[in-house]
Design an enzyme around this catalytic site. Structure first.
Site, PDB file in Angstrom:
ATOM      1  N   TYR A 110      -1.228  -0.720  10.851  1.00 40.26           N
ATOM      2  CA  TYR A 110      -1.463  -1.017   9.438  1.00 40.26           C
ATOM      3  C   TYR A 110      -0.218  -0.679   8.612  1.00 40.26           C
ATOM      4  O   TYR A 110       0.204  -1.465   7.753  1.00 40.26           O
ATOM      5  CB  TYR A 110      -2.666  -0.232   8.923  1.00 40.26           C
ATOM      6  CG  TYR A 110      -2.984  -0.482   7.469  1.00 40.26           C
ATOM      7  CD1 TYR A 110      -3.479  -1.709   7.050  1.00 40.26           C
ATOM      8  CD2 TYR A 110      -2.791   0.509   6.509  1.00 40.26           C
ATOM      9  CE1 TYR A 110      -3.771  -1.947   5.713  1.00 40.26           C
ATOM     10  CE2 TYR A 110      -3.084   0.284   5.178  1.00 40.26           C
ATOM     11  CZ  TYR A 110      -3.571  -0.940   4.781  1.00 40.26           C
ATOM     12  OH  TYR A 110      -3.860  -1.174   3.448  1.00 40.26           O
ATOM     13  N   SER A 120       0.850  -1.186   0.000  1.00 43.60           N
ATOM     14  CA  SER A 120       0.000   0.000   0.000  1.00 43.60           C
ATOM     15  C   SER A 120       0.885   1.234   0.000  1.00 43.60           C
ATOM     16  O   SER A 120       2.053   1.181   0.419  1.00 43.60           O
ATOM     17  CB  SER A 120      -0.880  -0.006   1.264  1.00 43.60           C
ATOM     18  OG  SER A 120      -1.459   1.259   1.514  1.00 43.60           O
TER      19      SER A 120
END
Length: 293
Positions: A163, A137
């Protein structure tokens, strides 16, 4: 590459792909596109019931296999059931969830996004003939690998920090696997991809109302792109003869948030080989899975 789309996927007849998290979002889009190109696709999903409608929509080229990346016994059982495959797409993930633990006691995001896929790749590697594609990501940029407390046993938990660590770990794993393939003359390839800002269920299930609202605003003002578009970088990495071992693919538009797939840059910390080796070694210890490469 700037106009690359699913129409450019080469014929995949006779090839088998395993796509984790293929019951919705990017994974479902990737599975549909691969099957349309002639591939046989294994939808590797925690919920068989949620994945079954996607498999039925795709037809005879798709089948569902249960896989819970948050449970290493499930990962091992899945790997035992699967035969030879050409490409593994490590697509599944959770994002910005409240603090919780996997079945094996790992912090949920690190355990699911990184350790689950690390173990899965290691167990399947003898059966993989061509490529491993791992989704990271743009949020890898916020990540730091905290070796002194990878699983948030002492430090204060913050969902986005956790995350970011998991997504940096995904990218570092993909790059390290590529280096290991190259070092021993293994012609298989490891590539990384990211979807930019893709409008999927992941964005709207963070269990944080404010975050969910901000994600919805991003969708409305067209910062992001549909899941079918967001899946293009992983599809390019998985199928294009021009995709290269050790590269990171993402959208070519503003900030890497939307657009057609292209080679994506990443933060220098993702290329830190000493940290990558240490992360690899610790991941082997935590999962009990060692790699034959």
């Amino acid at each position: 590459m700037s106009s690359w789309s699913t129409a450019d996927i080469p014929d995949q007849t006779g090839r088998t792909f395993v796509v984790t998290g293929a019951n919705s979002g990017l994974g479902a889009s990737a599975a549909r596109a691969l099957a349309a190109a002639g591939a046989d696709v294994v939808l590797a999903c925690r919920s068989v019931e949620k994945a079954r409608p996607i498999a039925e929509e795709i037809g005879a080229r798709a089948r569902v296999e249960q896989l819970d990346l948050a449970d290493l016994s499930s990962v091992r059982a899945f790997a035992d059931r699967i035969g030879s495959l050409d490409v593994l797409i490590n697509n599944a993930g959770i994002m910005a969830v409240p603090k919780s633990r996997t079945t094996d006691g790992f912090e949920a995001q690190f355990g699911t996004n990184h350790l689950g896929h690390f173990a899965l790749t290691g167990l399947l590697l003898p059966k993989i003939t061509a490529r491993v594609v791992t989704l990271s990501s743009v949020m890898h940029a916020t990540g730091v690998i905290h070796f002194d407390d990878l699983n948030y046993e002492r430090r204060r938990y913050e969902r986005w920090t956790a995350y970011g660590q998991s997504k940096l770990a995904n990218l570092m794993f993909a790059l390290e696997l590529a280096r290991r393939f190259a070092a021993v003359g293994d012609e298989r390839e490891s590539l990384a991809a990211h979807p930019g800002y893709a409008s999927t269920n992941l964005q709207f299930h963070t269990e944080n109302p404010l975050t969910n609202a901000l994600m919805k605003i991003g969708e409305v003002v067209k910062v992001g792109q549909p899941a079918d578009q967001g899946a293009l970088p992983e599809l390019y990495a998985a199928t294009s003869p021009d995709a290269e071992n050790g590269l990171f693919y993402g959208p070519d538009g503003f900030g890497g948030l939307r657009g057609a797939p292209t080679v994506s840059g990443y933060r220098p910390k993702a290329a830190d080989r000493a940290v990558a080796r240490a992360l690899w070694d610790e991941s082997e210890v935590l999962t009990g899975v060692t790699f034959p490469v």
